[in-house]
Design a protein around this motif. Structure first.
Motif, PDB file in Angstrom:
ATOM      1  N   GLY A 145       0.773  -1.216   0.000  1.00 43.38           N
ATOM      2  CA  GLY A 145       0.000   0.000   0.000  1.00 43.38           C
ATOM      3  C   GLY A 145       0.810   1.275   0.000  1.00 43.38           C
ATOM      4  N   GLN A 146       2.101   1.163   0.236  1.00 43.80           N
ATOM      5  CA  GLN A 146       2.955   2.347   0.288  1.00 43.80           C
ATOM      6  C   GLN A 146       3.392   2.805  -1.098  1.00 43.80           C
ATOM      7  N   ARG A 147       4.081   3.941  -1.120  1.00 42.58           N
ATOM      8  CA  ARG A 147       4.608   4.524  -2.357  1.00 42.58           C
ATOM      9  C   ARG A 147       6.105   4.728  -2.189  1.00 42.58           C
ATOM     10  N   VAL A 148       6.844   4.424  -3.259  1.00 44.31           N
ATOM     11  CA  VAL A 148       8.296   4.628  -3.216  1.00 44.31           C
ATOM     12  C   VAL A 148       8.747   5.311  -4.499  1.00 44.31           C
ATOM     13  N   THR A 149       9.907   5.921  -4.422  1.00 43.69           N
ATOM     14  CA  THR A 149      10.519   6.564  -5.588  1.00 43.69           C
ATOM     15  C   THR A 149      11.928   6.024  -5.774  1.00 43.69           C
ATOM     16  N   LEU A 150      12.193   5.545  -6.962  1.00 46.65           N
ATOM     17  CA  LEU A 150      13.515   5.067  -7.317  1.00 46.65           C
ATOM     18  C   LEU A 150      14.169   6.110  -8.217  1.00 46.65           C
ATOM     19  N   ARG A 151      15.466   6.304  -8.011  1.00 46.16           N
ATOM     20  CA  ARG A 151      16.153   7.361  -8.734  1.00 46.16           C
ATOM     21  C   ARG A 151      17.270   6.799  -9.598  1.00 46.16           C
ATOM     22  N   CYS A 152      17.464   7.453 -10.746  1.00 47.34           N
ATOM     23  CA  CYS A 152      18.507   7.024 -11.680  1.00 47.34           C
ATOM     24  C   CYS A 152      19.197   8.249 -12.270  1.00 47.34           C
ATOM     25  N   SER A 153      20.506   8.265 -12.213  1.00 48.14           N
ATOM     26  CA  SER A 153      21.289   9.286 -12.901  1.00 48.14           C
ATOM     27  C   SER A 153      22.023   8.614 -14.053  1.00 48.14           C
ATOM     28  N   PRO A 154      21.765   9.042 -15.282  1.00 47.07           N
ATOM     29  CA  PRO A 154      22.387   8.365 -16.435  1.00 47.07           C
ATOM     30  C   PRO A 154      23.873   8.674 -16.540  1.00 47.07           C
TER      31      PRO A 154
END
Lengths: 110, 115
Positions: B16-25
């Motif tokens: 039920g939670q929300r997450v954010t994944l990050r990517c730097s090219p």
């Protein structure tokens, strides 16, 4: 679209030679890639074929036959560290994103 | 180090939670791709961005969204998480489309565990 097939799993012995096959169906061919992926790690580039024939690179070679929709990755003098998944992939679509096969898990035993 | 940076490396969260994944090219790469890899599954294409604009979409769930910012880093947002969303999420980058010789460069991935 594309359909890429690979065997799920293969086993081989250290020092031996193994051939991992990849067959594909595609509406437009723009090359074929092979990647190696150790468990839990990122895929790493092994080879790229766009013309028919064999490309040799050290212990690893890759072969392509466009008329047969077939490629294989040949690994010679197998080492324990070669135990990994081997992914066949092809660019597709207008912007050439890579579509991957499900991968072949290779287990090298002593 | 491939030059593609993904954070965090590991993430454990509840359903039920929300997450954010990050990517730097990688420096100079304009295209970013997101892939999902569930246990013993192949790499499933989610979405592609080029220079801030969405280029292609795969079988990405409506609960998932992504964007690419002016500095070219990208974020993948996963909401209303379910147990089945547990997977490795990879980001990859290239100059434009697939580089004919080298394909993509992959980041080391984010392992998401939903409990």
């Amino acid at each position: 679209g594309q359909n890429i097939d690979q065997p799920t799993e293969m086993t081989a012995t250290e020092g031996a030679i193994v051939q991992i096959n990849c067959t594909y169906q595609t509406s437009g061919f723009n090359g074929l890639f092979w990647y190696q992926q150790h468990a839990g790690e990122a895929p790493t580039f092994l080879s790229y074929n766009v013309l028919d024939g064999l490309e040799e690179k050290g212990r690893f070679s890759s072969f392509l036959s466009r008329s047969k929709g077939y490629s294989y990755l040949l690994l010679k003098e197998l080492q324990m560290k070669d135990s990994a998944s081997y992914l066949c992939a092809m660019p597709t679509g207008d912007f050439q994103k890579l579509v991957f096969g499900t991968g072949t898990r290779l287990l090298v035993s002593p | 180090d491939s030059g593609v940076t993904q954070t965090p490396k590991h993430l454990i969260t509840a359903t039920g939670q929300r997450v954010t994944l990050r990517c730097s090219p990688r420096s100079g790469d304009l295209s970013v791709y997101w892939y999902q890899q569930s246990l013993d599954q192949g790499l499933q294409f989610l979405i592609q961005y080029y220079n801030g604009e969405e280029r292609a979409k795969g079988n990405i769930l409506e609960r998932f969204s992504a964007q690419q910012f002016p500095d070219l880093h990208s974020e993948l947002n996963l909401s209303s998480l379910e147990l089945g969303d547990s997977a490795l999420y990879f980001c990859a980058s290239s100059v434009e489309g697939v580089s004919g010789v080298y394909g993509y460069t992959f980041g080391s991935g984010t392992r998401l565990t939903v409990v």
